[in-house]
Design a protein around this motif. Structure first.
Motif, short mmCIF file in Angstrom:
data_model
loop_
_atom_site.label_atom_id
_atom_site.label_comp_id
_atom_site.label_asym_id
_atom_site.label_seq_id
_atom_site.Cartn_x
_atom_site.Cartn_y
_atom_site.Cartn_z
N LYS A 92 -0.02 3.13 5.62
CA LYS A 92 0.68 4.38 5.31
C LYS A 92 2.05 4.42 5.98
O LYS A 92 3.06 4.82 5.38
CB LYS A 92 -0.13 5.58 5.78
CG LYS A 92 -1.34 5.94 4.94
CD LYS A 92 -1.95 7.22 5.50
CE LYS A 92 -3.11 7.71 4.68
NZ LYS A 92 -3.64 8.99 5.21
N TYR A 95 4.44 2.10 4.33
CA TYR A 95 4.82 2.65 3.02
C TYR A 95 5.93 3.68 3.16
O TYR A 95 6.93 3.64 2.44
CB TYR A 95 3.59 3.28 2.37
CG TYR A 95 3.86 3.96 1.04
CD1 TYR A 95 4.00 3.22 -0.13
CD2 TYR A 95 3.99 5.35 0.95
CE1 TYR A 95 4.25 3.83 -1.35
CE2 TYR A 95 4.24 5.97 -0.26
CZ TYR A 95 4.37 5.21 -1.40
OH TYR A 95 4.62 5.83 -2.61
N ARG A 96 5.77 4.60 4.11
CA ARG A 96 6.80 5.63 4.29
C ARG A 96 8.08 5.05 4.90
O ARG A 96 9.15 5.63 4.75
CB ARG A 96 6.27 6.76 5.17
CG ARG A 96 5.12 7.56 4.56
CD ARG A 96 5.54 8.29 3.28
NE ARG A 96 6.50 9.33 3.53
CZ ARG A 96 6.20 10.57 3.93
NH1 ARG A 96 4.92 10.91 4.11
NH2 ARG A 96 7.13 11.46 4.14
N LYS A 123 -4.85 3.47 -5.39
CA LYS A 123 -3.54 3.55 -4.75
C LYS A 123 -2.85 2.19 -4.80
O LYS A 123 -1.65 2.10 -5.13
CB LYS A 123 -3.69 4.02 -3.30
CG LYS A 123 -2.37 4.11 -2.55
CD LYS A 123 -2.58 4.43 -1.08
CE LYS A 123 -3.04 5.85 -0.88
NZ LYS A 123 -3.06 6.22 0.57
N GLN A 423 -0.68 12.58 -2.62
CA GLN A 423 -0.50 12.11 -1.25
C GLN A 423 -0.41 13.30 -0.29
O GLN A 423 0.38 14.22 -0.53
CB GLN A 423 0.77 11.28 -1.12
CG GLN A 423 0.83 10.06 -2.01
CD GLN A 423 2.22 9.46 -2.05
OE1 GLN A 423 2.64 8.77 -1.13
NE2 GLN A 423 2.96 9.75 -3.11
N GLU A 425 1.22 14.38 2.63
CA GLU A 425 2.39 13.87 3.33
C GLU A 425 2.43 14.29 4.79
O GLU A 425 2.81 13.51 5.66
CB GLU A 425 3.66 14.36 2.63
CG GLU A 425 3.80 13.86 1.20
CD GLU A 425 5.17 13.29 0.93
OE1 GLU A 425 6.15 13.92 1.33
OE2 GLU A 425 5.23 12.20 0.34
N LYS A 440 2.02 15.97 -1.94
CA LYS A 440 2.93 15.50 -2.99
C LYS A 440 2.12 15.04 -4.19
O LYS A 440 1.18 14.26 -4.05
CB LYS A 440 3.79 14.35 -2.45
CG LYS A 440 4.83 13.81 -3.41
CD LYS A 440 5.60 12.69 -2.73
CE LYS A 440 6.68 12.10 -3.62
NZ LYS A 440 7.39 10.99 -2.94
N ASN A 602 10.06 7.08 -1.28
CA ASN A 602 8.83 7.42 -0.59
C ASN A 602 8.99 8.58 0.38
O ASN A 602 8.00 9.10 0.90
CB ASN A 602 8.26 6.20 0.14
CG ASN A 602 7.83 5.11 -0.81
OD1 ASN A 602 7.72 5.33 -2.01
ND2 ASN A 602 7.59 3.92 -0.30
N ASP A 688 -6.51 12.49 -2.62
CA ASP A 688 -6.13 11.76 -1.41
C ASP A 688 -6.95 12.31 -0.25
O ASP A 688 -7.31 13.49 -0.23
CB ASP A 688 -4.64 11.92 -1.12
CG ASP A 688 -4.15 10.97 -0.02
OD1 ASP A 688 -4.80 9.92 0.17
OD2 ASP A 688 -3.13 11.26 0.63
N SER A 690 -7.08 12.17 4.15
CA SER A 690 -6.31 11.85 5.33
C SER A 690 -7.03 12.45 6.54
O SER A 690 -8.22 12.74 6.47
CB SER A 690 -4.88 12.40 5.20
OG SER A 690 -4.05 11.91 6.22
#
Length: 697
Positions: A92, A95-96, A123, A423, A425, A440, A602, A688, A690
Motif C-alpha cells: 500500500k 502504491y501511494r 486489486k 480504497q 485512503e 475513494k 494515486n 476494501d 484496512s
C-alpha cells in the motif's frame, strides 16, 4: 515526582517489548514466528517489536508520509519476514508513493501465500490492467445494460414517476436531468434513480418538451415540440424565459426537436415541420435558418439529431437515414454518413471525437473524421425506441427509451465483471471511538465515481455492522482547490517575466481567496517560494524568487516536492507548470514519467500546464497533462486563465467521507482495529478492508 501517566507509559512499553499485549489481545499477525509462544504463554519479543514498528508505519501512512511508512514496514518485516499483513501494507505504501511495480510485487508475494483472498487478487488484476491499458487510446466498444430507472413502479405499475422520457442531460455531480415528453415535465434524478426535483416548465406548463442541453452560463435549454418554442431555465430548473413562435419565418418553428450550441453561444435547433435548422443568438434572437434545397443538396426532409463540433454542424435526417455536414453559416459541406445508413435516427450528441446517435433499438458511435459507425448497444427485438444517449461522468452510457418508459444505464462489460475499485485512503481515529474514513471510489479505468449517497455504502468492523454510521460528505461537491504553481527557472524563461507574472496573478485571482496556493521554483534544485492565501500572490513578481536561473530545471524533483505539499490538502488539488513547455535532459533524471504519473494519480493530484510560448509544449509535459486529467493553456489566450482553476474544480473527484462509532477494544491503543467498506452502484460493487490504531492511552 514521576506522574502516574508516565509510570503507565513505561509499564505499557515494557509489556510491548516482552510481547504480552500480542499474547493477550492483539493477534493481528498470523505468521508462524508471530504466534510462537514461550513457556510463559507470551508471544516472542520479535512479534512485539514488529507490532510496534507496524503501528508507526500505519500511522505514517495515514499522515501521508509514505517514505516513512515504507521504512517502518521494512523494519517490521526484519522481525517477521513472513508476516503477510505487513507485506500487504508495505505494498500500500509503495502504491501511494507511485511505485506501482514494487507494490504489485509485494501484493503478489502475499497473495501467492494465500493472503487477501479474492479481494487482493482483484486489486492486483485492476492495477495490472491499468498499467497496460492506461496509455492506449480506447476505441469504441460494446456496452451492456447495468440497470435502469423505470417510469412506473409497483406490482402493477400503478405508481407513475415519469412518462415517455425522450432526452437526458448528465450533470457533473452524477445526477441527471430527464425530459419527460408524456408527463410534460423536467425531472432531476440522483444516481439511484430517486427524483428529488421536478419542473413543469413556463407558467402555462410544458407543451411536449423534447430536448435539453446546457448552455455556457450553466442555464438549461429545453425545446418544446408542440409549443413551438424554446425555454430557458436556471441550473436548478427554475423557468427564466421562452423564445420562438409558430411560423415559417426567421425565429419561428413548426415542431422544434433537438438542439445544439456553438462556441459563440449560438443555438441550433432542428425544425421538423419546416424541414430545416433554425439558428438563434445566445439571447434568443432569430438569426437565420438553413437546410433547404440548394445546388448540390436536395434539402433536409425530416431533420432530427444535431451536434455542433468546432466549426461543423452535423444534422441527422429521419427520412433519408443519413448525416449531413454544414458550416456555421449553414453552407452545405457534404455527407458524413450516406443515406440509408440508419433507419430512424433521433438525438445526436458529442462524445469525445465521436457522435453518439440513437437509431430505433440501437446506439451508434460515429467517427467525425471518417463517418464510420460502430454499434455500441442493441436492446434486442423487444419493442423499443431509443431517443437519446449520452455518456455520464461515471463512464456509463445513459439512454432514454420512449416505448418501454425506461432510462437505461449502460456500462462496459469489463466494468460489470470487475466491479468498482474501492480504497480506504485515510482513517481518522483521533477522537476514538468516533472514527472517520476517507474512501475513494473509481471504476477499473481510474475514472472517479461520483454521486454516491449514504445508501451506497456499507461499513463494517470484523464483518459486523458499525454503530452510528453517517455519510459526512463527498469531494465532488467541493468548490475549493489547493494549487501549487511550479515556475520553470531554466535559461529559456529569461525575458518571460511579464508572462509568468501574468499567469501567477490570474490563477491566484481566479482562486477567489479560497484554498491554499503554493509556489515552487524549479531550478537545478527545487525551492518552495510561497505558501498561503491566494490573495498573497496577487502582486507576484518573478524578481522576488530566490532560485536563480539554471541550464536545466529538475522538473521531476519539483513535481515531487509540489505533490508532497498537496497530499494532506483539499480533496481537489492540482499542480500547474508555468514555463516554455520545453524540457532538458535532466528534467526527468531521477523519476521517470510513469512513476510521476502514478504518484500524482494515486494521490488524486491533477497536473496542468500554462505555456508562455505558443506551441511550445513538449511530449513529456503533454503526456503528464493527458494522463492526470489536466489541460494545457497559453498564457495570453483570449479567454484568460480563470478556466485553469474552474477546470480543476470541475474535474470529478470520487472521495467520500464516512463516520461511525467503533465498538472495538483498543488495548491502550496497541491493538490493530480492522474496518471494511463496500460500495454499491446498481449491479456493480467494490470492497476494501484496512485497519487503524486508536490513540495511545
Amino acid at each position: 515526582m514521576i506522574s502516574k501517566k508516565l509510570i503507565k507509559y513505561l509499564f505499557v512499553s515494557c509489556l510491548i517489548a516482552a510481547g504480552f499485549f500480542a499474547a493477550a489481545d492483539n493477534g493481528a499477525f498470523t505468521s508462524e514466528e508471530a504466534v510462537k509462544k514461550s513457556s510463559t504463554g507470551a508471544r516472542s519479543a520479535k512479534a512485539g517489536f514488529a507490532e510496534e514498528e507496524f503501528r508507526r508505519g500505519v500511522q505514517a501512512y495515514y499522515r501521508g508520509s509514505y517514505n516513512d511508512a515504507i521504512m517502518e514496514f521494512e523494519k517490521a518485516l526484519s522481525y517477521l519476514p513472513e508476516e503477510n499483513l505487513i507485506i500487504e501494507w508495505l505494498g500500500k505504501a509503495y502504491y501511494r508513493a507511485g511505485l506501482e511495480g514494487t507494490a504489485l510485487a509485494q501484493w503478489i508475494t502475499a497473495s501467492d501465500k494465500g493472503w487477501g483472498g479474492l479481494l487482493l487478487k482483484n486489486k492486483i488484476e485492476i492495477i495490472r490492467e491499468r498499467r497496460i491499458n492506461d496509455n492506449a487510446c480506447e476505441a469504441p466498444i460494446k456496452y451492456t445494460e447495468n440497470g435502469s430507472y423505470p417510469g412506473r413502479t409497483g406490482p402493477k405499475g400503478e405508481n407513475l414517476i415519469f412518462s415517455q422520457p425522450v432526452s437526458i442531460l448528465p450533470n457533473p455531480d452524477g445526477t441527471v436531468w430527464v425530459v419527460a415528453y408524456g408527463s410534460n415535465e423536467l425531472i432531476h434524478m440522483d444516481i439511484n434513480g430517486y427524483v428529488f426535483e421536478r419542473s413543469f416548465g413556463p407558467l402555462a406548463g410544458f407543451d411536449r418538451p423534447m430536448d435539453i442541453l446546457r448552455l455556457s452560463d450553466g442555464n438549461l435549454l429545453v425545446t418544446e415540440f408542440a409549443g413551438d418554442r424554446v425555454s430557458i431555465f436556471n441550473k436548478n430548473g427554475k423557468f427564466i424565459k421562452s423564445f420562438g413562435s409558430k411560423g415559417t419565418g426567421t425565429g419561428c418553428f413548426v415542431g422544434p426537436q433537438y438542439a445544439s450550441v456553438d462556441e459563440l453561444g449560438n443555438i441550433y435547433v432542428t425544425d421538423f415541420g419546416n424541414c430545416r435548422v433554425d439558428v438563434f443568438d445566445k439571447d434568443g434572437q432569430g438569426l437565420f435558418y438553413f437546410g433547404n434545397k440548394t445546388a448540390g443538396f436536395s434539402g433536409l426532409k425530416a431533420p432530427t439529431g444535431i451536434a455542433v463540433i468546432d466549426s461543423t454542424v452535423y444534422v441527422a435526417d429521419a427520412v433519408s437515414g443519413g448525416i449531413y455536414k454544414f458550416d456555421l453559416a449553414g453552407n452545405y459541406l457534404g455527407m458524413l454518413c450516406k443515406d440509408k445508413t440508419f433507419i430512424h435516427p433521433e438525438a445526436m450528441k458529442k462524445w469525445d471525437k465521436y457522435l453518439v446517435l440513437c437509431d430505433k433499438n440501437k446506439i451508434y458511435s460515429i467517427d467525425t473524421e471518417t463517418g464510420a459507425a460502430f454499434q455500441n448497444v442493441s436492446t434486442g427485438n423487444a419493442p423499443s425506441r431509443l431517443t437519446c444517449a449520452v455518456p455520464d461522468v461515471n463512464g456509463n452510457l445513459l439512454a432514454t427509451d420512449y416505448i418501454t418508459n425506461e432510462i437505461y444505464v449502460m456500462a462496459k462489460l469489463s466494468e460489470l465483471v470487475g466491479g468498482l475499485f474501492v480504497q480506504i485512503e485515510k482513517v481518522h481515529a483521533e477522537n476514538f471511538p468516533k472514527v472517520t474514513l476517507e474512501v475513494k471510489v473509481e471504476n477499473r479505468h481510474r475514472q472517479a465515481v461520483v454521486g454516491l449517497k449514504e445508501s451506497n455504502f456499507v461499513v463494517t468492523e470484523k464483518k459486523a455492522a458499525v454503530k452510528d454510521y453517517r455519510f459526512q460528505g463527498a469531494s465532488y461537491v467541493n468548490d475549493t482547490a489547493d494549487i501549487t504553481l511550479i515556475i520553470d527557472r531554466s535559461y529559456e524563461t529569461s525575458g518571460k517575466d511579464e508572462a509568468i507574472d501574468t499567469a501567477v496573478r490570474e490563477i491566484a485571482g481566479a482562486m477567489g481567496g479560497k484554498g491554499t496556493l503554493r509556489i515552487v521554483s524549479a531550478g537545478s534544485v527545487p525551492v518552495q517560494e510561497y505558501e498561503g492565501s491566494p490573495d498573497g500572490a496577487l502582486k507576484f513578481s518573478v524578481k522576488a524568487l530566490k532560485n536563480p536561473l539554471s541550464s536545466g530545471s529538475s522538473l521531476d524533483m519539483a513535481i515531487r516536492l509540489a505533490a508532497n505539499g498537496l497530499i494532506n490538502g483539499e480533496k481537489k488539488r492540482a499542480i500547474v507548470l508555468i514555463g516554455t513547455g520545453n524540457v532538458a535532459p535532466v528534467s526527468f533524471e531521477r523519476y521517470g514519467l510513469t512513476d510521476i504519473t502514478t504518484y500524482l494519480n494515486n494521490n488524486n493530484i491533477i497536473l496542468s500546464s500554462v505555456l508562455v510560448n505558443q506551441g511550445g509544449e513538449s511530449k513529456e509535459i503533454t503526456y503528464l497533462c493527458q494522463h492526470t486529467e489536466g489541460n494545457e493553456y497559453y498564457v495570453y489566450r483570449s479567454q484568460g486563465l480563470s478556466a485553469v482553476v474552474s477546470d480543476i474544480i470541475d474535474t470529478p473527484s470520487g472521495i467520500y467521507i464516512l463516520s461511525f462509532t467503533s465498538s472495538q477494544s483498543t488495548s491502550f491503543g496497541q491493538k490493530y482495529l480492522p474496518v471494511e467498506v463496500e460500495a454499491y452502484m446498481m449491479n456493480r460493487s467494490g470492497r476494501d478492508d484496512s485497519g487503524y490504531f486508536a490513540p495511545l492511552q
